[in-house]
Design an enzyme around this catalytic site. Structure first.
Site, mmCIF file in Angstrom:
data_model
loop_
_atom_site.group_PDB
_atom_site.id
_atom_site.type_symbol
_atom_site.label_atom_id
_atom_site.label_comp_id
_atom_site.label_asym_id
_atom_site.label_seq_id
_atom_site.Cartn_x
_atom_site.Cartn_y
_atom_site.Cartn_z
ATOM 1 N N CYS A 124 -23.340 4.659 35.587
ATOM 2 C CA CYS A 124 -23.061 3.149 35.768
ATOM 3 C C CYS A 124 -22.592 2.112 34.999
ATOM 4 C CB CYS A 124 -23.207 2.657 37.428
ATOM 5 S SG CYS A 124 -23.599 2.957 38.161
ATOM 6 N N HIS A 260 -20.364 -4.717 35.760
ATOM 7 C CA HIS A 260 -20.466 -3.241 36.600
ATOM 8 C C HIS A 260 -20.303 -3.765 38.054
ATOM 9 C CE1 HIS A 260 -21.087 0.339 38.909
ATOM 10 N NE2 HIS A 260 -22.463 -0.135 38.722
ATOM 11 N N ASN A 290 -18.492 1.509 44.730
ATOM 12 C CA ASN A 290 -18.753 0.948 43.535
ATOM 13 C C ASN A 290 -17.986 2.287 42.747
ATOM 14 O OD1 ASN A 290 -20.577 1.661 41.138
ATOM 15 N ND2 ASN A 290 -22.675 0.869 42.394
HETATM 16 N N1 COA Z 1 -25.363 0.693 58.151
HETATM 17 C C1 COA Z 1 -26.470 0.714 58.100
HETATM 18 N N2 COA Z 1 -28.062 0.136 58.461
HETATM 19 C C2 COA Z 1 -27.993 0.794 57.090
HETATM 20 C C3 COA Z 1 -27.285 1.253 56.398
HETATM 21 C C4 COA Z 1 -26.035 1.239 56.480
HETATM 22 N N3 COA Z 1 -25.153 1.436 55.665
HETATM 23 N N4 COA Z 1 -27.991 1.717 55.228
HETATM 24 C C5 COA Z 1 -29.558 1.517 55.218
HETATM 25 N N5 COA Z 1 -29.498 1.184 56.558
HETATM 26 C C6 COA Z 1 -30.522 0.532 56.654
HETATM 27 C C7 COA Z 1 -31.574 1.523 56.387
HETATM 28 O O1 COA Z 1 -32.193 1.967 57.256
HETATM 29 C C8 COA Z 1 -33.009 0.244 56.894
HETATM 30 O O2 COA Z 1 -33.292 0.120 58.186
HETATM 31 P P1 COA Z 1 -34.806 0.057 59.081
HETATM 32 O O3 COA Z 1 -35.007 -1.626 58.641
HETATM 33 O O4 COA Z 1 -34.506 0.193 60.120
HETATM 34 O O5 COA Z 1 -35.614 1.051 58.079
HETATM 35 C C9 COA Z 1 -32.144 -1.319 56.846
HETATM 36 O O6 COA Z 1 -30.707 -1.311 56.478
HETATM 37 C C10 COA Z 1 -32.410 -1.395 55.532
HETATM 38 O O7 COA Z 1 -32.441 -1.093 54.777
HETATM 39 P P2 COA Z 1 -32.610 -1.642 52.581
HETATM 40 O O8 COA Z 1 -32.680 -0.280 51.795
HETATM 41 O O9 COA Z 1 -33.987 -1.945 52.512
HETATM 42 O O10 COA Z 1 -31.359 -2.333 52.410
HETATM 43 P P3 COA Z 1 -31.917 -4.145 52.010
HETATM 44 O O11 COA Z 1 -31.141 -4.964 51.831
HETATM 45 O O12 COA Z 1 -32.130 -3.541 50.289
HETATM 46 O O13 COA Z 1 -29.544 -2.858 50.959
HETATM 47 C C11 COA Z 1 -28.841 -1.674 49.517
HETATM 48 C C12 COA Z 1 -29.331 -1.676 50.605
HETATM 49 C C13 COA Z 1 -28.452 -0.674 49.021
HETATM 50 C C14 COA Z 1 -27.322 -2.361 50.016
HETATM 51 C C15 COA Z 1 -29.321 -2.700 48.724
HETATM 52 O O14 COA Z 1 -30.181 -2.265 48.196
HETATM 53 C C16 COA Z 1 -28.738 -2.637 46.998
HETATM 54 O O15 COA Z 1 -27.220 -2.985 47.017
HETATM 55 N N6 COA Z 1 -29.273 -2.244 46.354
HETATM 56 C C17 COA Z 1 -28.881 -1.904 44.693
HETATM 57 C C18 COA Z 1 -27.803 -0.434 44.269
HETATM 58 C C19 COA Z 1 -27.052 -0.615 43.501
HETATM 59 O O16 COA Z 1 -26.042 -1.435 42.800
HETATM 60 N N7 COA Z 1 -26.915 0.663 42.973
HETATM 61 C C20 COA Z 1 -26.140 0.815 42.533
HETATM 62 C C21 COA Z 1 -26.628 -0.142 40.729
HETATM 63 S S1 COA Z 1 -25.062 1.083 39.518
#
Ligand code: COA
Length: 333
Positions: A124, A260, A290
């Site tokens: 990215c 980004h 993304n």
């Molecule tokens: N729909 C519904 N629930 C979902 C889901 C979806 N698409 N994806 C994950 N969940 C659930 C998980 O299973 C978890 O459930 P649990 O608590 O029962 O285990 C819950 O949602 C929370 O998951 P978590 O991963 O902790 O959520 P979060 O608040 O951290 O959000 C992201 C997840 C990926 C959106 C966030 O961490 C993020 O944006 N991270 C950066 C990622 C990024 O930008 N990457 C690219 C960089 S180049």
């Protein structure tokens, strides 16, 4: 006099197919054989990431196909043809084949019969790496005009059973034409004023694709979202400040942050850390998801088309991705 790599054209391309968030929950056909149906919701995706929709490439449509269309738009914007270009630098992690580079495929498809072309792979952060390399080619006199591209088909490396990743990514391409122009050597010049690149391979396991020559399969994207999030805001604000310091500028002088586009919460957190309001940030994550290395050139192109980015504006781009790799480029448009 100082040679500056100056933007003289910009363009982008998004595949026709638009997928809205709710389609993942309702049942999504035509992306893979069979139906994708996930336990998710528009509300979850929107509230956690800011993403509302994304584009997916059609069957048979490759990264170099998307890149060529973005290049054609950027060349038209610059009033140039392919043979006016000396070099192509293409940032991608989803090249059509392991080799040759997608850049050489673009070179061929554009009908460009001279010059040289190569890919840059910093996930990215790829576009800020590509811009920095293109700047070096221009400043060192090896090229006068460079097409700098970010192009991706991340839909091809999604695990469609992993709701924590596959709802976040999209396909697309954006391109800039950079040209050597003479400046005064001060930060009043148009063109690239400073850049900053970083990587730290100790974090390679929090965002990676589990395929390649070691497995014989292309593999799927794997991510510890929370861990990536934890690194993002601090590293992005820090690299933007480093580029500003190199150019002896401050955040108040920035007209547009073009980050980004991974997650609106990361974008907003970084703007806050830089002390800038969101009305100075170009955001496209809601419409594109993304798109990895394509997200910044897409946002630059859309930002210009919306009338946000204008000649003379100070623009800072910043990105982080797998590696971890991160960096920023400060330029005057
Ligand atoms: N729909 C519904 N629930 C979902 C889901 C979806 N698409 N994806 C994950 N969940 C659930 C998980 O299973 C978890 O459930 P649990 O608590 O029962 O285990 C819950 O949602 C929370 O998951 P978590 O991963 O902790 O959520 P979060 O608040 O951290 O959000 C992201 C997840 C990926 C959106 C966030 O961490 C993020 O944006 N991270 C950066 C990622 C990024 O930008 N990457 C690219 C960089 S180049």
């Amino acid at each position: 006099m100082t040679t500056r790599a100056t933007v003289i054209g910009v363009g982008h391309y998004l595949p026709d197919r638009i997928v809205e968030n709710h389609e993942f929950a309702d049942g999504l056909d035509g992306v893979i054989d069979g139906t994708i149906k996930l336990d998710t919701s528009d509300d979850w995706i929107r509230s956690r990431s800011g993403i509302e929709r994304r584009h997916f490439a059609a069957a048979g449509q490759t990264t170099s196909d998307l890149a060529v269309k973005a290049c054609e738009a950027a060349l038209a914007d610059a009033g140039l043809v392919a043979d006016d270009i000396d070099a192509i630098v293409l940032a991608t992690s989803t090249a059509d084949l392991t080799f040759p580079s997608a850049a050489t495929m673009v070179q061929d498809k554009l009908g460009m019969t001279q010059g040289f072309a190569f890919d840059v792979q910093a996930v990215c952060a790829g576009f800020v790496y590509a811009l920095t390399n293109a700047n070096a080619l221009i400043v060192s006199g090896q090229a006068k005009r460079v097409l700098v591209i970010g192009a991706e088909t991340f839909s091809r490396i999604m695990d469609w059973t992993d709701r924590g990743t596959c709802v976040l990514f999209g396909d697309g391409a954006g391109a800039l034409v950079l040209e050597a122009q003479e400046g005064s050597g001060t930060n009043a010049d148009r063109g690239i004023l400073a850049s900053d690149l970083n990587s730290d391979g100790r974090y390679r396991d929090i965002l990676y694709v589990d395929g390649g020559t070691s497995t014989g399969q292309t593999g799927f994207l794997r991510m510890e979202g929370r861990e990536v999030f934890r690194h993002a805001v601090e590293k992005l604000a820090s690299t933007a400040n480093t580029s500003l310091a190199k150019a002896e500028m401050t955040a108040e002088q920035i007209d547009w942050v073009v980050p980004h586009q991974a997650n609106i919460r990361i974008i907003a957190g970084t703007a806050k850390k830089l002390g800038l309001p969101m009305d100075r940030v170009v955001t496209t994550v809601q419409d594109h998801g993304n798109t990895s290395a394509a997200s910044i050139p897409l946002a630059l192109s859309v930002g210009k088309a919306r009338g946000q980015i204008k000649p003379g504006d100070v623009v800072v781009t910043e990105a982080i991705g797998g590696g971890l790799a991160w960096g920023s480029v400060l330029l005057r448009w």
